[in-house]
Design an enzyme around this catalytic site. Structure first.
Site, PDB file in Angstrom:
ATOM      1  N   LYS A 160      -7.162   1.977  -2.966  1.00 32.15           N
ATOM      2  CA  LYS A 160      -6.771   1.354  -1.690  1.00 32.15           C
ATOM      3  C   LYS A 160      -6.751   2.394  -0.566  1.00 32.15           C
ATOM      4  CE  LYS A 160      -4.958  -1.399   1.371  1.00 32.15           C
ATOM      5  NZ  LYS A 160      -5.856  -2.252   2.144  1.00 32.15           N
TER       6      LYS A 160
ATOM      7  N   LYS B 283      -0.088   5.273   8.501  1.00 30.26           N
ATOM      8  CA  LYS B 283       0.557   5.604   7.208  1.00 30.26           C
ATOM      9  C   LYS B 283      -0.505   5.774   6.122  1.00 30.26           C
ATOM     10  CE  LYS B 283       1.662   2.084   4.927  1.00 30.26           C
ATOM     11  NZ  LYS B 283       1.070   1.161   3.955  1.00 30.26           N
TER      12      LYS B 283
ATOM     13  N   THR C   7       0.860  -1.192   0.000  1.00 28.90           N
ATOM     14  CA  THR C   7       0.000   0.000   0.000  1.00 28.90           C
ATOM     15  C   THR C   7       0.892   1.236   0.000  1.00 28.90           C
ATOM     16  OG1 THR C   7      -1.668  -1.179   1.299  1.00 28.90           O
ATOM     17  CG2 THR C   7      -1.851   1.226   1.192  1.00 28.90           C
TER      18      THR C   7
HETATM   19  N1  NDP Z   1      -1.370  -6.507   7.611  1.00 20.04           N
HETATM   20  C1  NDP Z   1      -2.488  -6.226   6.920  1.00 20.04           C
HETATM   21  O1  NDP Z   1      -3.599  -6.541   7.350  1.00 20.04           O
HETATM   22  C2  NDP Z   1      -2.414  -5.549   5.589  1.00 20.04           C
HETATM   23  C3  NDP Z   1      -1.311  -4.816   5.178  1.00 20.04           C
HETATM   24  N2  NDP Z   1      -1.323  -4.201   3.960  1.00 20.04           N
HETATM   25  C4  NDP Z   1      -0.178  -3.439   3.478  1.00 20.04           C
HETATM   26  O2  NDP Z   1       0.780  -4.394   3.047  1.00 20.04           O
HETATM   27  C5  NDP Z   1       2.105  -3.940   3.310  1.00 20.04           C
HETATM   28  C6  NDP Z   1       2.809  -4.953   4.217  1.00 20.04           C
HETATM   29  O3  NDP Z   1       2.049  -5.097   5.372  1.00 20.04           O
HETATM   30  P1  NDP Z   1       2.425  -6.170   6.514  1.00 20.04           P
HETATM   31  O4  NDP Z   1       2.851  -7.435   5.889  1.00 20.04           O
HETATM   32  O5  NDP Z   1       1.304  -6.147   7.471  1.00 20.04           O
HETATM   33  O6  NDP Z   1       3.669  -5.430   7.159  1.00 20.04           O
HETATM   34  P2  NDP Z   1       4.885  -5.970   8.011  1.00 20.04           P
HETATM   35  O7  NDP Z   1       5.313  -4.799   8.816  1.00 20.04           O
HETATM   36  O8  NDP Z   1       4.559  -7.236   8.688  1.00 20.04           O
HETATM   37  O9  NDP Z   1       5.998  -6.288   6.886  1.00 20.04           O
HETATM   38  C7  NDP Z   1       6.672  -5.261   6.237  1.00 20.04           C
HETATM   39  C8  NDP Z   1       7.640  -5.842   5.232  1.00 20.04           C
HETATM   40  O10 NDP Z   1       8.387  -4.752   4.659  1.00 20.04           O
HETATM   41  C9  NDP Z   1       9.782  -5.007   4.854  1.00 20.04           C
HETATM   42  N3  NDP Z   1      10.503  -3.746   5.003  1.00 20.04           N
HETATM   43  C10 NDP Z   1      10.226  -2.727   5.852  1.00 20.04           C
HETATM   44  N4  NDP Z   1      11.104  -1.730   5.687  1.00 20.04           N
HETATM   45  C11 NDP Z   1      11.978  -2.132   4.740  1.00 20.04           C
HETATM   46  C12 NDP Z   1      13.114  -1.541   4.112  1.00 20.04           C
HETATM   47  N5  NDP Z   1      13.527  -0.310   4.446  1.00 20.04           N
HETATM   48  N6  NDP Z   1      13.757  -2.245   3.163  1.00 20.04           N
HETATM   49  C13 NDP Z   1      13.342  -3.488   2.820  1.00 20.04           C
HETATM   50  N7  NDP Z   1      12.272  -4.107   3.348  1.00 20.04           N
HETATM   51  C14 NDP Z   1      11.599  -3.432   4.301  1.00 20.04           C
HETATM   52  C15 NDP Z   1       9.855  -5.856   6.096  1.00 20.04           C
HETATM   53  O11 NDP Z   1      11.103  -6.507   6.152  1.00 20.04           O
HETATM   54  P3  NDP Z   1      11.705  -7.038   7.551  1.00 20.04           P
HETATM   55  O12 NDP Z   1      11.069  -8.366   7.792  1.00 20.04           O
HETATM   56  O13 NDP Z   1      13.169  -7.111   7.310  1.00 20.04           O
HETATM   57  O14 NDP Z   1      11.332  -6.020   8.592  1.00 20.04           O
HETATM   58  C16 NDP Z   1       8.683  -6.786   5.849  1.00 20.04           C
HETATM   59  O15 NDP Z   1       9.016  -7.772   4.910  1.00 20.04           O
HETATM   60  C17 NDP Z   1       1.943  -2.545   3.924  1.00 20.04           C
HETATM   61  O16 NDP Z   1       2.037  -1.615   2.875  1.00 20.04           O
HETATM   62  C18 NDP Z   1       0.536  -2.572   4.499  1.00 20.04           C
HETATM   63  O17 NDP Z   1      -0.026  -1.279   4.584  1.00 20.04           O
HETATM   64  C19 NDP Z   1      -2.382  -4.329   3.088  1.00 20.04           C
HETATM   65  C20 NDP Z   1      -3.473  -5.046   3.448  1.00 20.04           C
HETATM   66  C21 NDP Z   1      -3.592  -5.674   4.735  1.00 20.04           C
HETATM   67  O1  SSN Z   2      -4.598  -2.480   4.566  1.00 22.10           O
HETATM   68  C1  SSN Z   2      -5.143  -3.242   5.385  1.00 22.10           C
HETATM   69  C2  SSN Z   2      -6.499  -3.664   5.195  1.00 22.10           C
HETATM   70  C3  SSN Z   2      -7.008  -4.564   6.273  1.00 22.10           C
HETATM   71  C4  SSN Z   2      -8.370  -5.068   5.891  1.00 22.10           C
HETATM   72  O2  SSN Z   2      -8.815  -4.846   4.747  1.00 22.10           O
HETATM   73  O3  SSN Z   2      -8.975  -5.741   6.744  1.00 22.10           O
END
Ligand code: NDP
Ligand code: SSN
Length: 339
Positions: A218, A286, A143
């Protein structure tokens, strides 16, 4: 502005030749509507394309896991290498940089935390763009804001490859169950080529036209969600203060016109002040910040989202960034308001 197409003539790319023709025929792209998808139990022979996955956080791990379970040939990378190990033990290949993943795969998916990390992984040092070339595709499911997405698009295009933004609606459980909703925009040819993979990870997909439209959709959805959660939090605390049982409020809401799966799912644990992380609070803040930027860019007034954003900022300042976003309720508790 380009919008969804309502007809779909299957163009089967070479990579996907061995996917049963029925997989394409039963999934026409409706005009921006969900589709019911079939589950396939496949082998690597049925999904001969090599698929890369960058970013194995909460969402990326579960999404990549589903690709592996479906029989895809998956190569992974994550900044923290140890998070790759469980998927490697399930058959994933590993490469030590996004560049090497992209150069060894036909399609590369990326699920990163925020605009900065998405940009860095896409076109920073040893970023994926360095490994892209004509015939390959990059699909960013993180996102981010439209500007970041357009920047990534330009770098991928400069390498001669195709780009699709495809942020997802749906959290940890839908990711685990392959029930995500993809909000895609960008190269239509790439959309057609990766649809079988989107269908493994999701229950529906929308093609929204030009790069930026998926990101905008989104952000609007998550702006609504963040405000709803803030309002729900106020209601729970108010009910408690006036002597009502908040558990009963959750039940009343679930039977009413304002019922939402999110309230029924999160309400019972919020009542117990428990916030097991599905969607980290820092990511919801964010998304509100980015949505407010989007609104500002078109002079749209969004006072409710602006107020909600302040609540998430307060919650972050009290160390709740990595808790579930439902922990925003803590920002309203007296002890947190005057630390
Ligand atoms: N969780 C949810 O319910 C949902 C999340 N999203 C979106 O999806 C994305 C991921 O979410 P989520 O999986 O929950 O987040 P997490 O915080 O669990 O994971 C973040 C990921 O990004 C990586 N990362 C962070 N900073 C850096 C960097 N500087 N360089 C390289 N890699 C980096 C992390 O690596 P490392 O493991 O090394 O920290 C990890 O793999 C976000 O944009 C979020 O808004 C969308 C829908 C639903
Ligand atoms: O970006 C996160 C979305 C979480 C949700 O759709 O439940």
């Amino acid at each position: 502005m380009a919008i969804c197409s309502s007809t779909f003539v299957p163009q089967i790319p070479i990579y996907l030749k061995r996917i049963p023709i029925s997989s394409f025929l039963i999934k026409p792209i409706p005009a921006c509507s969900s589709q019911t998808l079939t589950t396939t139990s496949a082998s690597k022979d049925e999904f001969p394309a090599r698929v890369g996955f960058l970013g194995l956080g909460i969402m990326g791990t579960l999404m990549a896991h589903n690709l592996i379970k479906a029989g895809c040939d998956v190569t992974i990378w994550n900044r923290t290498k140890s998070k790759c190990d469980p998927l490697i033990s399930l058959g994933a290949k590993y490469k030590p940089s996004p560049e090497e993943v992209a150069s060894s795969c036909d399609f590369t998916f990326a699920m990163l935390a925020d605009p900065e990390s998405a940009a860095d992984v896409a076109f920073g040092n040893h970023g994926a763009a360095n490994g892209m070339s004509p015939g390959k595709g990059y699909v960013d499911v993180s996102t981010v804001d439209a500007e970041t997405s357009k920047l990534i698009d330009r770098h991928v295009k400069a390498a001669g490859a195709l780009f699709l933004e495809a942020p997802v609606s749906g959290s940890k459980k839908p990711a685990e169950d392959g029930q995500l909703i993809f909000l895609t925009a960008g190269d239509k040819a790439l959309y057609d080529m990766v649809s079988p993979f989107l269908d493994i990870m999701g229950k529906s997909r929308f093609y929204l036209g030009d790069v930026g439209n998926g990101a905008a959709m989104k952000l609007v959805v998550n702006m609504i969600m963040g405000s709803m959660m803030a309002s729900f939090s106020e209601g729970l605390l108010l009910s408690e203060k006036v002597g009502l049982d908040p558990k009963i409020l959750v039940e009343v809401v679930s039977q009413s016109a304002i019922s939402a799966p999110m309230f029924s799912l999160k309400g019972p644990s919020m009542v117990q002040s428990k916030y097991p992380t599905a969607f980290p609070l820092k990511h919801q803040q964010k998304d509100l910040r980015l949505a407010l930027g989007l609104a500002e860019s078109v002079s749209q007034s969004t006072p409710i989202a602006a107020a909600a954003n302040e609540m998430y900022k307060v919650a972050k300042s009290h160390g709740l960034s990595d808790q579930d976003f439902s922990a925003v309720i803590e920002a309203l508790r007296t002890k947190l308001q005057s630390p």
